[in-house]
Write an enzyme that holds these catalytic residues in place. Structure first.
Site, PDB file in Angstrom:
ATOM      1  N   ASP A 140      -7.727  -7.446   0.111  1.00 50.29           N
ATOM      2  CA  ASP A 140      -7.006  -8.036   1.213  1.00 50.29           C
ATOM      3  C   ASP A 140      -7.619  -7.633   2.677  1.00 50.29           C
ATOM      4  OD1 ASP A 140      -6.525  -4.785   0.851  1.00 50.29           O
ATOM      5  OD2 ASP A 140      -5.625  -5.238   2.819  1.00 50.29           O
ATOM      6  N   CYS A 186      -7.394 -28.690  11.152  1.00 46.53           N
ATOM      7  CA  CYS A 186      -8.726 -29.459  11.156  1.00 46.53           C
ATOM      8  C   CYS A 186      -8.422 -30.770  10.738  1.00 46.53           C
ATOM      9  CB  CYS A 186      -9.710 -29.190  10.012  1.00 46.53           C
ATOM     10  SG  CYS A 186     -10.401 -27.427  10.171  1.00 46.53           S
ATOM     11  N   ASP A 211       0.867  -1.144   0.153  1.00 45.08           N
ATOM     12  CA  ASP A 211       0.109  -0.007  -0.063  1.00 45.08           C
ATOM     13  C   ASP A 211       1.010   1.335   0.028  1.00 45.08           C
ATOM     14  OD1 ASP A 211       0.923   0.209   2.506  1.00 45.08           O
ATOM     15  OD2 ASP A 211      -0.944  -0.002   3.552  1.00 45.08           O
ATOM     16  N   SER A 212       0.510   2.309  -0.133  1.00 40.85           N
ATOM     17  CA  SER A 212       1.062   3.694  -0.082  1.00 40.85           C
ATOM     18  C   SER A 212       1.672   4.366   1.195  1.00 40.85           C
ATOM     19  CB  SER A 212       0.357   4.703  -1.128  1.00 40.85           C
ATOM     20  OG  SER A 212      -0.645   5.249  -0.263  1.00 40.85           O
ATOM     21  N   GLY A 213       0.871   3.644   2.045  1.00 39.82           N
ATOM     22  CA  GLY A 213       1.393   4.367   3.476  1.00 39.82           C
ATOM     23  C   GLY A 213       0.278   5.439   3.941  1.00 39.82           C
ATOM     24  N   GLY A 214      -0.471   6.009   2.920  1.00 42.75           N
ATOM     25  CA  GLY A 214      -1.446   7.073   3.103  1.00 42.75           C
ATOM     26  C   GLY A 214      -2.493   6.683   4.087  1.00 42.75           C
ATOM     27  N   HIS A 217      -6.061 -22.096   9.497  1.00 40.55           N
ATOM     28  CA  HIS A 217      -7.446 -22.642   9.080  1.00 40.55           C
ATOM     29  C   HIS A 217      -8.126 -21.425   8.362  1.00 40.55           C
ATOM     30  CE1 HIS A 217     -11.357 -23.929   8.978  1.00 40.55           C
ATOM     31  NE2 HIS A 217     -11.693 -22.735   9.470  1.00 40.55           N
ATOM     32  N   CYS A 262      -7.045 -28.330   6.121  1.00 42.53           N
ATOM     33  CA  CYS A 262      -5.947 -27.469   6.870  1.00 42.53           C
ATOM     34  C   CYS A 262      -5.527 -28.339   7.838  1.00 42.53           C
ATOM     35  CB  CYS A 262      -6.412 -26.084   7.209  1.00 42.53           C
ATOM     36  SG  CYS A 262      -7.156 -26.133   8.740  1.00 42.53           S
ATOM     37  N   CYS A 285     -12.608 -29.560   6.091  1.00 41.64           N
ATOM     38  CA  CYS A 285     -11.370 -28.689   5.761  1.00 41.64           C
ATOM     39  C   CYS A 285     -10.033 -29.591   5.772  1.00 41.64           C
ATOM     40  CB  CYS A 285     -11.336 -27.724   6.714  1.00 41.64           C
ATOM     41  SG  CYS A 285      -9.743 -26.568   6.328  1.00 41.64           S
TER      42      CYS A 285
HETATM   43 ZN   LIG Z   1      -9.255 -26.035   8.600  1.00 40.36          ZN
END
Ligand SMILES: [Zn+2]
Length: 376
Positions: A267, A310, A93-96, A336, A307, A305
């Site tokens: 984001d 999980c 990002d620009s910091g602004g 997760h 991950c 899931c």
């Molecule tokens: Zn998970």
């Protein structure tokens, strides 16, 4: 692999789009979710783990990195990718925005913003020119134009004045960025919740010409309904052949609604920040692992899931480590949450490509409406 920055649209379904951004550091599948690596780390995650969740790109914060460890130091040490051991694309990002939200004693002029660091009180100056230089020193692949964004609600005159300043700064950002093959500069549309101001901003940016365009100034307190109201028209004002980025969004249902309205990139700190406070995001909505209902529950957080949290651990274990404030709690829940967000993006990309985004959206909302599994 390419030595240029480019964007290709592969399919559209209504306003929703799927495609790919090509950069010398890799391809970014869109719609894309970018985890936030504020201080050159996605908190509680190793870079390989971030990549394993399916992230093609992450976001770094210019404001934080310029204050600590400093952009010149990062440049001397080989740039942000090498410094933090992440070789895929990075957007900064620009910091602004963070100067406005975090710094002390800000003074805003046509030239830029003078402020004091929230870390040590030291005095700094950010302008379109210094922001472009800092993002160049960091080695960012996608650089954001330096802009100013008033918190909403703000009166229309203030929003208009701020938007026009941001457009003058966008022009200076473009001039200072120069010609950097393989790197991209994105302009940022402002204008609050006023359609005419959004249009004026889009025309100004398009005239300057950017590699991509962000819809800025949303997710700053206006609420989802007002945000969607702007997204019903704002993305369509920006060039269709360039990526469109919605900054700082959001919750899973914000993300689905934004993609539906033509956004390609997003984001948010939410999945990682929530992970460190015992909150999980799942297909069935939000689950608070601190809750005593999980204390004896041998089932995984989400049986579907894949991950590590999980596959390897019960809700009872996650509850225990959250309550005991063990570091692994933040590690597992961040993993997760990031995994869930990336699965959501992959699901939307597939649905758009197959022309079934409406069905995907209906299933997404139905699963959340059904709620979490019954307690044991
Ligand atoms: Zn998970």
């Amino acid at each position: 692999m390419t030595d240029r920055f480019s964007f290709a649209l592969h399919a559209t379904d209504g306003a929703a789009r799927t495609g790919a951004i090509s950069t010398p550091r890799g391809t970014i599948r869109t719609p894309a979710f970018m985890p936030v690596g504020t201080a050159a780390t996605v908190k509680a995650m190793l870079p390989d783990s971030v990549a394993a969740t399916g992230a093609d790109i992450l976001l770094g914060n210019t404001y934080h990195l310029m204050l600590r460890p400093g952009a010149e130091r990062v440049a001397r040490l080989g740039g942000l990718h090498s410094f933090m051991n992440w070789d895929r694309p990075i957007l900064t990002d620009s910091g602004g925005f963070q100067v406005m939200s975090l710094a002390d004693l800000r003074r805003l002029t046509e030239e830029g913003v003078t402020f004091r660091s929230h870390v040590d009180g030291s005095k700094h100056f950010l302008s379109p020119e210094t922001s472009m230089e800092i993002q160049r020193l960091l080695g960012s692949d996608i650089v954001m134009a330096f802009d100013e964004c008033p918190a909403l609600p703000a009166d229309e005159a203030r929003v208009a004045e701020s938007m026009r300043l941001s457009m003058r700064w966008a022009e200076r950002s473009k001039a200072a960025f120069g010609d950097r093959p393989g790197h991209a500069l994105f302009g940022i549309q402002q204008g609050g919740v006023t359609r005419e101001l959004r249009q004026e901003s889009a025309e100004a940016l398009t005239r300057i010409g950017f590699d991509g365009y962000a819809v800025g100034g949303l997710a700053v307190g206006e609420g989802q309904e007002a945000m969607f109201g702007v997204l019903d028209y704002a993305p369509g004002m920006l060039p269709a052949d360039r990526p469109r980025y919605l900054m700082g969004v959001g919750k899973p249902d914000d993300i689905v609604g934004a993609v539906k309205r033509g956004i390609d990139m997003m984001d948010c700190v939410l999945p990682s920040r929530s992970g460190r406070t015992g909150q999980a995001w799942t297909r069935r909505g939000q689950v608070n692992l601190r809750n005593a209902r999980h204390a004896d529950d041998p089932r995984p957080l989400d049986e579907a899931c894949t991950c590590p949290a999980c596959r390897g651990y019960s809700r009872a274990y996650l509850h225990h480590v959250v309550r005991a404030k063990e570091m692994i709690a933040g590690m597992l829940l961040t993993w997760h949450n990031l995994h869930y967000y990336q699965e959501l993006m992959a699901g939307m990309r597939d649905a758009i490509a197959a022309g079934r985004f409406a069905a995907f959206e209906a299933e997404f909302h139905a699963a959340r409406a059904a709620g979490d599994i019954e307690p044991v």
